[in-house]
Design an enzyme around this catalytic site. Structure first.
Site, PDB file in Angstrom:
ATOM      1  N   HIS A   1      -2.229  13.731  11.310  1.00  0.00           N
ATOM      2  CA  HIS A   1      -2.508  15.043  10.717  1.00  0.00           C
ATOM      3  C   HIS A   1      -3.649  15.772  11.439  1.00  0.00           C
ATOM      4  CE1 HIS A   1      -5.637  12.886   8.226  1.00  0.00           C
ATOM      5  NE2 HIS A   1      -6.282  14.024   8.439  1.00  0.00           N
TER       6      HIS A   1
ATOM      7  N   ILE B   1      16.823  -7.936   0.867  1.00  0.00           N
ATOM      8  CA  ILE B   1      15.778  -8.858   0.431  1.00  0.00           C
ATOM      9  C   ILE B   1      15.573  -8.753  -1.080  1.00  0.00           C
ATOM     10  CG2 ILE B   1      13.318  -9.425   0.593  1.00  0.00           C
ATOM     11  CD1 ILE B   1      14.859 -10.263   3.024  1.00  0.00           C
TER      12      ILE B   1
ATOM     13  N   ASP C   1       0.693   8.056   9.530  1.00  0.00           N
ATOM     14  CA  ASP C   1      -0.398   8.966   9.882  1.00  0.00           C
ATOM     15  C   ASP C   1      -1.186   8.461  11.092  1.00  0.00           C
ATOM     16  OD1 ASP C   1      -1.806  11.294   9.757  1.00  0.00           O
ATOM     17  OD2 ASP C   1      -3.134  10.675   8.127  1.00  0.00           O
TER      18      ASP C   1
ATOM     19  N   GLY D   1     -13.062  15.332   8.612  1.00  0.00           N
ATOM     20  CA  GLY D   1     -13.630  15.188   9.951  1.00  0.00           C
ATOM     21  C   GLY D   1     -13.740  13.732  10.371  1.00  0.00           C
ATOM     22  N   ASN D   2     -13.797  12.812   9.371  1.00  0.00           N
ATOM     23  CA  ASN D   2     -13.752  11.377   9.663  1.00  0.00           C
ATOM     24  C   ASN D   2     -12.334  10.928  10.006  1.00  0.00           C
ATOM     25  OD1 ASN D   2     -16.365  10.943   7.492  1.00  0.00           O
ATOM     26  ND2 ASN D   2     -16.311   9.682   9.335  1.00  0.00           N
ATOM     27  N   SER D   3     -11.340  11.754   9.686  1.00  0.00           N
ATOM     28  CA  SER D   3      -9.943  11.366   9.869  1.00  0.00           C
ATOM     29  C   SER D   3      -9.680  10.910  11.299  1.00  0.00           C
ATOM     30  CB  SER D   3      -9.018  12.535   9.540  1.00  0.00           C
ATOM     31  OG  SER D   3      -9.074  12.863   8.177  1.00  0.00           O
TER      32      SER D   3
ATOM     33  N   GLY E   1      19.099  -6.400   9.277  1.00  0.00           N
ATOM     34  CA  GLY E   1      20.424  -6.480   8.680  1.00  0.00           C
ATOM     35  C   GLY E   1      20.487  -7.416   7.501  1.00  0.00           C
ATOM     36  N   VAL E   2      19.485  -7.365   6.636  1.00  0.00           N
ATOM     37  CA  VAL E   2      19.469  -8.204   5.437  1.00  0.00           C
ATOM     38  C   VAL E   2      19.083  -7.366   4.221  1.00  0.00           C
ATOM     39  CG1 VAL E   2      18.908 -10.352   6.646  1.00  0.00           C
ATOM     40  CG2 VAL E   2      17.059  -8.882   5.822  1.00  0.00           C
TER      41      VAL E   2
END
Length: 486
Positions: free
Chosen positions: A131, A297, A165, A239-241, A294-295
């Site tokens: 982002h 679960i 992200d 701003g820490n992103s 292909g399972v």
């Protein structure tokens, strides 16, 4: 207290210890009494040792630690984080991204983002948040990355994924050698209470540092299908992103990505082990190409430990990577590429991060015994194809996906309801594909038996003799017989 009374516990201890060899030697002759006395002697020895380190308050209401020995072995309280910060901060970068995006109400709108990131390699690969460099389908047209020493470089997006992200950038220009790349840690080894440090540029305040601890792991906050966040109380702000979350070894254990605006001291980071799985995919494909085993679960509680979950194979799709590797219904998947799996969600994340064509080593528990199998992942089919594969009309051994000709299905095609079964899919390189079957064909007979629905097709196949299957197929106004040879 008289000296004799004070020394009685010690005298009793010495007496019991002196008797222990004899008790062991005569345990068979003396029945269960000897082990009981040995246990009491050990308890008394522990009591005597503890009494030199712990003092009880009045009436035994509390305990106090009086010994000079550490009460918590292995715990060293931090004094200053300055040496750690000096060692790692050069690898943290500031990112500015600008461009245009399509706004549904205003048309073209200006996009201007700031964020953080960290140098992944000495030649200029950078990790940040998706982002920071993109909004929806629109990628920033101009990205500038500023290093801690003040140098600035233009950058381009190598790959990005909105579901996690995470974005991978490449710096461009001169002087891209010997950059101060960081080291990555092992986020699976984090424990709640571990100290961490976040470095970034909140509100464009370059290289701001905050510290805290791991508050929780595997948080699901509704961002996307791969929610698996580290929660921390280290302060994270706009701003820490994209910036790094460091452990006390100076290793990156997470990518700071989200905050709760209504809360304080609640931040989230993408675990670095998830990023490690994703990065080769992003560098090779530019986006998340999801691997597929292909399972189906089934998540179950483990016997004896209901709070722990187990990923158990409920169904194996024919001709899938799992089928080719020999997986069976009832197998419990406990690890992927040596990393533990405790639930369906963990298994989904670990496999989906790997690109199609990647070899994955699965650790299974089958019949109480552990074994390993290796399979090559395929590309994850579209959701509608997966739904069809899970439907009763999936004849995987023949490579056919069938659908009942209900009135809702038959009317738009100009067909009579339940006058056969519609072919809704054909698996490449399958017997059906080799015989030339196509979607929208209608199967009216199986092994000379008229069929009107999927149940009738399966019944005719069960009664058929031999390995070949004879179908009567209507294609438009033409009817023909087709032989399938599995």
């Amino acid at each position: 207290m008289p000296p004799i009374r004070r020394s009685l516990p010690f005298l009793l201890l010495f007496a019991l210890l002196a008797l222990m060899p004899a008790l062991r030697a005569g345990a068979q002759q003396r029945g269960p009494l000897a082990p009981w006395l040995e246990a009491r002697a050990r308890e008394h020895a522990a009591w005597v040792e503890d009494s030199t380190r712990v003092r009880s308050g009045p009436m035994g209401l509390w305990r106090e630690w009086v010994s000079k020995e550490p009460m918590l072995p292995g715990f060293v309280p931090p004094t200053s984080l300055a040496p750690l910060i000096r060692a790692v901060e050069a690898g943290v970068v500031n990112i500015k991204a600008e461009g245009t995006t399509q706004d549904p109400l205003r048309g073209l709108a200006r996009m201007s983002n700031t964020g953080s990131g960290f140098l992944l390699t000495p030649d200029g690969l950078v990790v940040t948040n998706n982002h920071v460099v993109a909004r929806g389908d629109s990628v920033a047209e101009e990205i500038v990355v500023r290093l801690a020493d003040g140098r600035e470089f233009p950058a381009e997006v190598v790959g990005r994924d909105s579901s996690t992200d995470v974005a991978l950038l490449r710096l461009m220009g001169q002087g891209l050698t010997g950059l101060p790349a960081v080291y990555l840690g092992d986020s699976d080894r984090l424990e709640v209470g571990d100290w961490v440090v976040a470095i970034g540029s909140p509100f464009e305040l370059d290289h701001s540092v905050s510290h805290g601890m791991i508050s929780a792991k595997e948080r699901v906050i509704g961002v996307g299908p791969f929610d698996d966040f580290i929660q921390t109380d280290a302060l994270i702000n706009p701003g820490n992103s994209g910036g790094p979350l460091f452990n006390m070894r100076g290793e990156v254990v997470g990518v700071n990505t989200a905050i709760i605006s209504q809360g304080q001291g609640i931040g989230f980071a993408v675990p670095i082990n998830m990023v490690k799985d994703l990065l080769p995919n992003l560098r090779k494909n530019g986006q998340l190409q999801r691997g597929w085993m292909g399972v189906v679960i089934d998540e179950r509680s483990q016997v004896g430990t209901p709070q722990q979950r187990a990923a158990v194979v409920k169904e194996v799709y024919p001709s899938s990577p799992a089928a080719q590797a020999g997986l069976r219904v009832g197998d419990q998947v406990v690890a992927v590429n040596g990393r533990q799996v405790d639930s369906y969600q963990q298994l989904l994340r670990k496999v989906a991060m790997l690109a199609p064509g990647t070899e994955a080593k699965l650790t299974l528990v089958r019949g109480g015994a552990q074994q390993e199998v290796t399979l090559k992942l395929a590309a994850r089919p579209a959701q509608e194809v997966l739904a069809a594969m899970a439907s009763p009309g999936n004849l995987g051994e023949l490579g056919l996906l069938l659908r009942d000709l209900s009135p809702e299905v038959a009317a738009p095609m100009g067909l009579e309801p339940y006058e056969g079964v519609l072919v809704s899919g054909v698996t490449p390189r399958s017997p059906a594909a080799r015989a030339g079957l196509r979607t929208r064909d209608v199967v009216t007979e199986v092994n000379r038996r008229k069929v009107k629905d999927i149940a009738a097709v399966k019944g005719a196949l069960e009664k058929g003799a031999g390995s070949t299957v004879l179908l009567r197929v209507q294609r438009g106004d033409v009817q023909q017989y087709v032989v399938l040879e599995p």
